[in-house]
Design an enzyme around this catalytic site. Structure first.
Site, short mmCIF file in Angstrom:
data_model
loop_
_atom_site.label_atom_id
_atom_site.label_comp_id
_atom_site.label_asym_id
_atom_site.label_seq_id
_atom_site.Cartn_x
_atom_site.Cartn_y
_atom_site.Cartn_z
N HIS A 165 0.72 -1.37 -0.05
CA HIS A 165 -0.10 0.06 -0.18
C HIS A 165 0.91 1.28 0.12
O HIS A 165 2.05 1.32 0.46
CB HIS A 165 -0.87 0.18 1.00
CG HIS A 165 -2.11 -1.03 1.16
ND1 HIS A 165 -2.92 -1.21 2.06
CD2 HIS A 165 -2.29 -2.03 0.03
CE1 HIS A 165 -3.95 -2.21 1.86
NE2 HIS A 165 -3.53 -2.63 0.50
N GLU A 170 0.74 4.02 1.89
CA GLU A 170 1.26 4.33 3.20
C GLU A 170 2.56 3.67 3.46
O GLU A 170 3.49 4.24 4.14
CB GLU A 170 0.08 4.26 4.21
CG GLU A 170 -1.21 4.78 3.88
CD GLU A 170 -2.13 3.87 3.18
OE1 GLU A 170 -3.36 4.02 3.32
OE2 GLU A 170 -1.81 3.17 2.17
N CYS A 186 -6.23 1.41 5.48
CA CYS A 186 -6.81 0.45 6.05
C CYS A 186 -6.33 -0.37 7.52
O CYS A 186 -5.20 0.38 8.02
CB CYS A 186 -6.47 -1.03 5.04
SG CYS A 186 -4.59 -1.67 5.01
N CYS A 244 -2.23 -0.91 7.33
CA CYS A 244 -1.49 0.42 7.59
C CYS A 244 -1.53 1.31 8.51
O CYS A 244 -0.58 1.56 9.07
CB CYS A 244 -1.93 1.29 6.21
SG CYS A 244 -1.42 0.39 4.42
#
Length: 160
Positions: free
Chosen positions: A76, A78, A101, A104
């Site tokens: 992801h 992040e 999410c 993360c």
């Protein structure tokens, strides 16, 4: 005198531009990490790990076989921003185009990030988003949605 964009607009613009590097056909996400001195210390977008070819790994969102979807492989935005960080993350702000999410959220909390500004929360009612908000609240992480309609109205006013 020409008005300039706000810091939030600037850093979210960097996150949005970073998202354009993602090859994910359904969800392009970008992230920008900023320290207390308003300096960018990390950027990232969602994609496969280094050395994992876009031609070999799937971008499918659904399928009968989990291993033939993107979910076990994608890093992801992040996480990539945190991994690409060039400075101390303590008390920093994360600008991200999609609300983080739960996975993360754990990385965000552990790394010392204290503030999250996001554009979209399209998975607001998902278990992953609910868990992320629960952890952010427990850890004292602030988060807020950036009002893009407000930003667009200000741009329109500047042109007139």
């Amino acid at each position: 005198m020409k008005k300039h964009i706000s810091w939030d607009e600037y850093f979210m613009g960097v996150a949005a531009l970073s998202s354009k590097r993602s090859k994910d056909p359904s969800t392009q996400v970008g992230a920008c990490l900023v320290n207390l001195d308003q300096r960018i210390i990390g950027i990232g977008y969602n994609g496969f790990p280094y050395g994992c070819s876009d031609d070999i790994y799937p971008w499918n969102k659904q399928g009968n076989d989990y291993l033939n979807t993107k979910y076990p492989y994608v890093v992801h935005a992040e996480a990539n921003a945190i991994l690409n960080c060039t400075g101390n993350l303590k008390d920093s702000t994360l600008y991200v185009t999609l609300f983080p999410c739960n996975e993360c959220a754990k990385l965000i909390i552990q790394s010392g990030i204290k503030h999250i500004i996001y554009c979209s929360d399209k998975y607001h009612d998902s278990e992953a988003s609910i868990a992320a908000r629960k952890m952010f609240d427990s850890a004292g992480i602030t988060y807020r949605e950036m009002d893009l309609i407000e930003v667009e109205l200000r741009k329109k006013e500047k042109r007139q």
